[in-house]
Structure formats: C-alpha cells, structure tokens
Design a protein around this motif. Structure first.
Motif, PDB file in Angstrom:
ATOM      1  N   ARG A 173     -14.765  -5.010   5.151  1.00 38.88           N
ATOM      2  CA  ARG A 173     -14.334  -5.226   6.544  1.00 38.88           C
ATOM      3  C   ARG A 173     -15.284  -6.173   7.266  1.00 38.88           C
ATOM      4  O   ARG A 173     -14.856  -6.993   8.072  1.00 38.88           O
ATOM      5  N   GLU A 207      -7.287   6.105   1.148  1.00 38.60           N
ATOM      6  CA  GLU A 207      -6.346   5.280   1.915  1.00 38.60           C
ATOM      7  C   GLU A 207      -6.483   5.543   3.413  1.00 38.60           C
ATOM      8  O   GLU A 207      -6.551   4.609   4.217  1.00 38.60           O
ATOM      9  N   LYS A 208      -6.535   6.808   3.778  1.00 36.85           N
ATOM     10  CA  LYS A 208      -6.658   7.173   5.194  1.00 36.85           C
ATOM     11  C   LYS A 208      -7.950   6.620   5.781  1.00 36.85           C
ATOM     12  O   LYS A 208      -7.967   6.053   6.885  1.00 36.85           O
ATOM     13  N   TYR A 222      -7.698   2.709   6.251  1.00 37.33           N
ATOM     14  CA  TYR A 222      -6.940   2.325   7.447  1.00 37.33           C
ATOM     15  C   TYR A 222      -7.765   2.579   8.699  1.00 37.33           C
ATOM     16  O   TYR A 222      -7.739   1.800   9.658  1.00 37.33           O
ATOM     17  N   PHE A 224      -8.465  -2.006   7.902  1.00 36.13           N
ATOM     18  CA  PHE A 224      -7.688  -2.851   6.997  1.00 36.13           C
ATOM     19  C   PHE A 224      -6.245  -2.938   7.483  1.00 36.13           C
ATOM     20  O   PHE A 224      -5.668  -1.956   7.955  1.00 36.13           O
ATOM     21  N   LEU A 225      -5.643  -4.125   7.338  1.00 38.13           N
ATOM     22  CA  LEU A 225      -4.233  -4.295   7.696  1.00 38.13           C
ATOM     23  C   LEU A 225      -3.327  -3.594   6.691  1.00 38.13           C
ATOM     24  O   LEU A 225      -2.249  -3.118   7.034  1.00 38.13           O
ATOM     25  N   MET A 226      -3.761  -3.557   5.422  1.00 36.77           N
ATOM     26  CA  MET A 226      -2.940  -3.017   4.354  1.00 36.77           C
ATOM     27  C   MET A 226      -3.843  -2.351   3.326  1.00 36.77           C
ATOM     28  O   MET A 226      -4.920  -2.871   3.006  1.00 36.77           O
ATOM     29  N   VAL A 227      -3.409  -1.199   2.823  1.00 45.24           N
ATOM     30  CA  VAL A 227      -4.167  -0.466   1.803  1.00 45.24           C
ATOM     31  C   VAL A 227      -3.190   0.054   0.755  1.00 45.24           C
ATOM     32  O   VAL A 227      -2.135   0.601   1.096  1.00 45.24           O
ATOM     33  N   ASP A 269       4.228  -5.537  -0.717  1.00 44.14           N
ATOM     34  CA  ASP A 269       3.007  -5.354   0.073  1.00 44.14           C
ATOM     35  C   ASP A 269       2.712  -6.566   0.940  1.00 44.14           C
ATOM     36  O   ASP A 269       2.207  -6.430   2.061  1.00 44.14           O
ATOM     37  N   ALA A 313       2.154  -6.148   9.526  1.00 48.79           N
ATOM     38  CA  ALA A 313       0.995  -5.465  10.113  1.00 48.79           C
ATOM     39  C   ALA A 313       0.179  -6.421  10.979  1.00 48.79           C
ATOM     40  O   ALA A 313      -0.292  -6.041  12.055  1.00 48.79           O
ATOM     41  N   ARG A 359      -0.345  -6.125  15.023  1.00 47.74           N
ATOM     42  CA  ARG A 359      -1.687  -6.058  15.622  1.00 47.74           C
ATOM     43  C   ARG A 359      -1.865  -7.149  16.679  1.00 47.74           C
ATOM     44  O   ARG A 359      -2.457  -6.922  17.745  1.00 47.74           O
TER      45      ARG A 359
END
Length: 314
Positions: A240, A275-276, A279, A283-286, A301, A308, A312
């Motif tokens: 990140r 994953e939780k 996010y 992250f925009l996508m996991v 994806d 996503a 945002r």
C-alpha cells in the motif's frame, strides 16, 4: 539433448536437494482433471501458434477451468528461466535467443481466442541487457494492433540487473495492468526467491505507478511457505505504501519433492481474514483464496478493479 519433461533435467539446480514429503491436499484444494471441449480448443490454438503458457509450465491447478473458458496466460521469451527459485516449476538454465516473431504469434492467438482480457508473463531473462523489456513492449503493441478491444495485463520479471529506464520502456507501451509478484515475505527470500531482492521488487511496483499514475498495479504472494501472519500484514502495508491497487494471495503447492516444502495448508477462513484485512488497508481489489493465482479470473477481476476505482473517485 535436454528433455524438460524429466524433472532432473528441468531443474538441474535442485538435483542435489533432499526430497521433502508432499503432504496430502485438503478437500478445499482439489481440482478435477480437464475434459471440456473448450479446454481442448484452447490447447489447439496454443499449440498451433507455438506458444508457451505459464498455465502448463508452472503446473497451475486452475488450468482446466481457465482453458475451458478460452483463458490462457501467455509466457513469452522462451520456457527456460535464468533464476532458480525454490517454489517454481518453470525450467531453469541458459535460455535460447529471443524469437522476434513471438509478439505477432501471441497477438494472433489472443485474436483467435477472442479474449476480452489477456495476461502476458515471462521467464526471468538475466542474460539480456534490458531483461526483455523491449520484447514485452513489442508484444503489448502487437496485441493492441491485432485485438484493439482486448485489455492487457502484464506480469513482469524484476529487471534486477538492468538500467532503471527499462521499466519506462514497458510502461510506455501502455498495458492496462502492471503486475509484479513479491511472492513471499522478505524473511523467506533467501530460501524461496534467492535471486531476487524484496525491496527492489517493491520499488519496481512503486516506480511503475510513478511513471504512469493512471495504470493499475498489482502484486501477489503465496502463503503456506512458513511465513508468520504478522509478516503477511507487513507485506500488505509495504504494498500500500507503494500504491499497489490489487493484491492476490494463494496457497503454495509443491511441484515436486525437490521444491520448497509446504509448511501448512492455510484454511479458507484464514484467507477470508487476509482479504478483510487487505480491504481495510485500502486495496481497490483483493483475491485471497487457496486456489488464487495471479491470472485466475483476471478478466472479471479487472472489470471489478475499474469499477472500484470509479466508485472511489466518485
């Protein structure tokens, strides 16, 4: 003549490693053998165009599912890698010269397969001054010419021994997604990815976004290699900080007894927790499941990734 189907010749650098027992896979990680018509049609197009796929070379467990839908991940610059990572099933040794016609053949296959989204990866080519950057750029341009509606995701080597400018060569060709996998936590690099450098790979991802802020960046790691949970969270934080948009986490599977041992099979519940957490870190996508791989469901994806970002920005 070297036969890459024989493990000892495929991985000569691992021949003296002791065998490690491969534990029985849990139910949640088993996949069925491919039998569909779509699978064999994809196989025919790949063979006719004399292409190498990472699906086959790395022994991906999802090949049956992806090829049934016409999705194959192209692996350019040959099938022999100059690195000897202990997790990887791609053959190692001295590669052959680059094939100048390969970008065109890849583009032809993308058109024939009717792909909305294609993933192009490669072996490491430490023997080339630019690490293969210009070959990546030529492949991207060839796909744009033959299949202008196809979005392009590249999964590149680290260009460790190259001038910084080679990254700009790749980014200037305008892939939609720039992916480079960190593969594991930094503490395991000497054992798992000895030819690479964690902070160099991290900086490569950061520089790709600096060169073109509009481009999506993506990276992934494997778990089950012996890493600690806290170290995985630290990798997320590092990604990140480098402004990585998309994170993939999958279970490491041992290709042969000579490869790095599986330390444990991470449970689906643990993947859901990763994953939780990811996010939560922005992250925009996991994608974090036992069978997640870099290019698994990459097209779907990518669509979600774009949505996503728009959400945002809105």
């Amino acid at each position: 003549m070297r036969d890459l189907k024989i493990p000892g010749q495929r991985h000569p650098e691992k021949a003296r490693r002791p065998d490690t027992a491969q534990p029985r896979k849990p139910d949640w990680i088993r996949v069925k053998a491919p039998t569909s018509k779509g699978y064999f049609e994809t196989q025919r197009i790949v063979r006719e165009n004399k292409l190498v796929t990472v699906c086959e070379e790395a022994g991906c467990p999802n090949a049956g599912e992806c090829w049934a839908q016409g999705h194959a991940t192209m692996m350019i610059m040959g099938e022999i890698c100059t690195r000897g990572c202990t997790f990887c099933n791609v053959a190692t040794g001295k590669p052959q010269a680059l094939d100048m016609f390969e970008p065109g053949r890849v583009a032809d296959a993308v058109q024939k397969l009717g792909l909305n989204h294609v993933v192009v990866t490669s072996v490491d080519r430490d023997d080339l001054d630019d690490g293969g950057a210009e070959h990546f750029a030529q492949t991207i341009r060839a796909i744009r010419h033959r299949a202008p509606g196809t979005t392009i995701e590249i999964l590149t080597p680290d260009f460790l021994h190259c001038e910084d400018s080679v990254l700009e060569t790749v980014v200037a060709a305008k892939p939609d997604v720039f992916n480079h996998n960190l593969e594991t936590v930094p503490g395991l690099y000497p054992a798992v990815r000895p030819g690479a450098r964690y902070f160099h790979s991290l900086r490569l991802l950061q520089r790709a976004k600096e060169v073109d802020p509009s481009m999506f960046t993506k990276s992934g790691i494997m778990v089950g290699l012996g890493e600690e949970r806290q170290a995985v969270h630290q990798v997320m934080d590092d990604m990140r900080a480098a402004d990585v948009d998309f994170l993939t986490i999958g279970q490491y599977l041992q290709p042969t007894p000579k490869h790095h041992a599986v330390a444990r099979f991470v449970t689906p519940e643990d993947f859901a927790a990763y994953e939780k957490a990811a996010y939560g870190k922005g992250f925009l996508m996991v994608s974090a499941t036992p069978l997640t791989r870099s290019s698994y469901h990459a097209g779907d994806d990518f669509a979600r990734l774009r949505e996503a970002r728009q959400a945002r920005l809105a």
